[in-house]
Design a protein around this motif. Structure first.
Motif, PDB file in Angstrom:
ATOM      1  N   ASN A  12       0.810  -1.047  -0.048  1.00  0.00           N
ATOM      2  CA  ASN A  12       0.062  -0.110  -0.046  1.00  0.00           C
ATOM      3  C   ASN A  12       0.974   1.208   0.191  1.00  0.00           C
ATOM      4  O   ASN A  12       2.251   1.021   0.062  1.00  0.00           O
ATOM      5  N   SER A  14       0.504   4.163   1.973  1.00  0.00           N
ATOM      6  CA  SER A  14       0.236   4.976   3.114  1.00  0.00           C
ATOM      7  C   SER A  14       1.255   5.368   4.002  1.00  0.00           C
ATOM      8  O   SER A  14       2.275   4.441   4.009  1.00  0.00           O
ATOM      9  N   LEU A  47     -17.689   7.974   9.452  1.00  0.00           N
ATOM     10  CA  LEU A  47     -17.183   7.044   8.431  1.00  0.00           C
ATOM     11  C   LEU A  47     -17.296   5.800   8.579  1.00  0.00           C
ATOM     12  O   LEU A  47     -17.757   4.792   7.741  1.00  0.00           O
ATOM     13  N   ALA A  51     -19.558   2.913   6.643  1.00  0.00           N
ATOM     14  CA  ALA A  51     -19.060   1.712   6.153  1.00  0.00           C
ATOM     15  C   ALA A  51     -19.851   0.489   6.626  1.00  0.00           C
ATOM     16  O   ALA A  51     -19.893  -0.547   5.664  1.00  0.00           O
ATOM     17  N   ASP A  80     -13.161  17.632   2.549  1.00  0.00           N
ATOM     18  CA  ASP A  80     -13.447  16.590   1.870  1.00  0.00           C
ATOM     19  C   ASP A  80     -13.530  15.526   2.697  1.00  0.00           C
ATOM     20  O   ASP A  80     -14.760  14.830   3.094  1.00  0.00           O
ATOM     21  N   ASP A  82     -12.944  12.285   2.860  1.00  0.00           N
ATOM     22  CA  ASP A  82     -13.402  10.837   2.499  1.00  0.00           C
ATOM     23  C   ASP A  82     -12.575  10.298   1.687  1.00  0.00           C
ATOM     24  O   ASP A  82     -11.665  10.869   1.100  1.00  0.00           O
ATOM     25  N   GLY A  83     -12.393   8.909   1.364  1.00  0.00           N
ATOM     26  CA  GLY A  83     -11.666   8.360   0.505  1.00  0.00           C
ATOM     27  C   GLY A  83     -10.170   8.465   1.306  1.00  0.00           C
ATOM     28  O   GLY A  83      -9.996   8.274   2.281  1.00  0.00           O
ATOM     29  N   ASP A  84      -9.293   8.736   0.052  1.00  0.00           N
ATOM     30  CA  ASP A  84      -7.809   8.988   0.460  1.00  0.00           C
ATOM     31  C   ASP A  84      -7.600  10.197   1.475  1.00  0.00           C
ATOM     32  O   ASP A  84      -6.498  10.228   1.965  1.00  0.00           O
ATOM     33  N   ASP A  85      -8.611  10.914   1.685  1.00  0.00           N
ATOM     34  CA  ASP A  85      -8.234  12.300   2.497  1.00  0.00           C
ATOM     35  C   ASP A  85      -8.539  12.058   3.997  1.00  0.00           C
ATOM     36  O   ASP A  85      -8.454  12.745   4.678  1.00  0.00           O
ATOM     37  N   TRP A  86      -8.522  10.721   4.423  1.00  0.00           N
ATOM     38  CA  TRP A  86      -8.980  10.375   5.834  1.00  0.00           C
ATOM     39  C   TRP A  86      -8.391   9.024   6.252  1.00  0.00           C
ATOM     40  O   TRP A  86      -8.432   8.167   5.235  1.00  0.00           O
ATOM     41  N   GLN A  88      -8.190   5.341   6.434  1.00  0.00           N
ATOM     42  CA  GLN A  88      -9.081   4.173   6.474  1.00  0.00           C
ATOM     43  C   GLN A  88      -8.852   3.110   7.255  1.00  0.00           C
ATOM     44  O   GLN A  88      -9.954   2.263   7.286  1.00  0.00           O
ATOM     45  N   THR A 109      -2.272   7.103   6.733  1.00  0.00           N
ATOM     46  CA  THR A 109      -3.259   7.518   6.139  1.00  0.00           C
ATOM     47  C   THR A 109      -2.418   7.912   4.654  1.00  0.00           C
ATOM     48  O   THR A 109      -1.194   8.124   4.762  1.00  0.00           O
TER      49      THR A 109
END
Length: 324
Positions: A12, A14, A47, A51, A80, A82-86, A88, A109
């Motif tokens: 990954n 991150s 979030l 999910a 934003d 969401d997605g890559d902005d936080w 996961q 992240t």
């Protein structure tokens, strides 16, 4: 018939995210850290709930981060989250105050929205550092001094010594590697600057835990604290090697090494001690003679270095260069 076999490794991309902001006073920093932590916790929980129910409709008014941005008067597009902005998979971002500064840190992240930097400026502060997607370990440099005495007060040194003793006793627990990491921990570095200010640089296994620990001891000892966070260089076994070197006292003297003596190894040892350098630097100092091996140091330091070289059979002298 053709058969193809592939051998692949999952991975990954991150890293960690860290932003440091400074404010006019500690009270403002504490309030900003509280606000950030509250919205981070709320947004992470939101979030997670989304999910768990993929088909659920988005609530009216948007996410907690969007509601927070509207409430604080921050411009659209900063939230934003969401997605890559936080984060996961990692923990929710943590926000802590250290003196007049605030640190927001997410250890795992892709990135984070620019909302927090916008908030810092909206609250009258500024962004000191933003490390977006750092893959290497993070180094934390603390600068500290007694908050209620002058720098030249004799009590200042005593209190600094006492504070450093307390911190040193706690550091092994904060800098130890995780149980799955067999590398030796990076030893913290105590250092000072030309203005005799004292500093501590350390790499913590958990950045938030380490900073909170030093902050707690600073409060107990009445220390003003300033924090600077940087990413360690890639592949550096000891990112603080340059801080461990003994600083040379400043002055007008230079040391010239004119010629080696009969024993090159003895000369190399003398250079290493006189200059405070490693083996490769000592070897390099013996090339291309004559040359200045020390520049702008105190008279006592220059004369001691020249004496060490002469004792090793070298021709060396300490001089004050003529002004050009």
């Amino acid at each position: 018939m053709r058969i193809r076999l592939f051998h692949a490794f999952a991975s990954n991309n991150s890293g960690s995210y860290t932003i440091v902001g400074s404010f006019r006073d500690a009270a403002t920093a504490e309030e900003v850290a509280r606000l950030v932590q509250e919205v981070c916790d709320a947004h992470s929980a939101w979030l997670e709930a989304r999910a768990a129910e993929p088909g659920a409709a988005a609530p009216e008014g948007g996410s907690p981060l969007e509601a927070f941005a509207r409430r604080e008067g921050l411009r659209a597009g900063d939230h934003d989250g969401d997605g890559d902005d936080w984060p996961q998979y990692g923990p929710s971002p943590a926000a802590i105050a250290a003196g007049h500064q605030v640190i927001v840190h997410a250890p795992y992240t892709v990135t984070m929205p620019p909302l927090f930097g916008a908030l810092f400026y909206a609250k009258g502060g500024r962004v000191d550092t933003e490390l977006d997607h750092a893959h290497e370990a993070l180094a934390v440099e603390f600068s500290y001094r007694p908050a209620d005495v002058r720098w030249d007060d004799p009590r200042a040194a005593e209190r600094l010594d006492a504070f450093e003793q307390r911190v040193a006793a706690e550091l092994p627990a904060w800098t130890a590697r995780s149980e799955h990491d067999r590398r030796p921990p990076i030893a913290p570095a105590w250092h000072s600057d030309a203005w005799r200010s004292r500093h501590l640089s350390a790499v913590f296994d958990d950045l938030v835990e380490g900073v909170q620990g030093v902050r707690r001891l600073a409060r107990e000892h009445g220390m003003g604290l300033t924090v600077r966070v940087t990413e360690c260089p890639y592949g550096a076994a000891d990112p603080f090697a340059h801080l461990r070197a003994r600083p040379n006292p400043f002055g007008p003297f230079h040391v010239i090494l004119w010629q080696l003596g009969p024993d090159r190894i003895a000369a190399m040892k003398a250079v290493r001690e006189a200059v405070g350098c490693d083996l490769d630097e000592a070897k390099a100092a013996l090339e291309g003679l004559p040359r200045e091996i020390l520049v702008e140091v105190s008279e006592a330091h220059a004369r001691r270095a020249a004496d060490l070289l002469r004792q090793a059979g070298c021709d060396a002298e300490a001089v004050v260069p003529a002004r050009r």
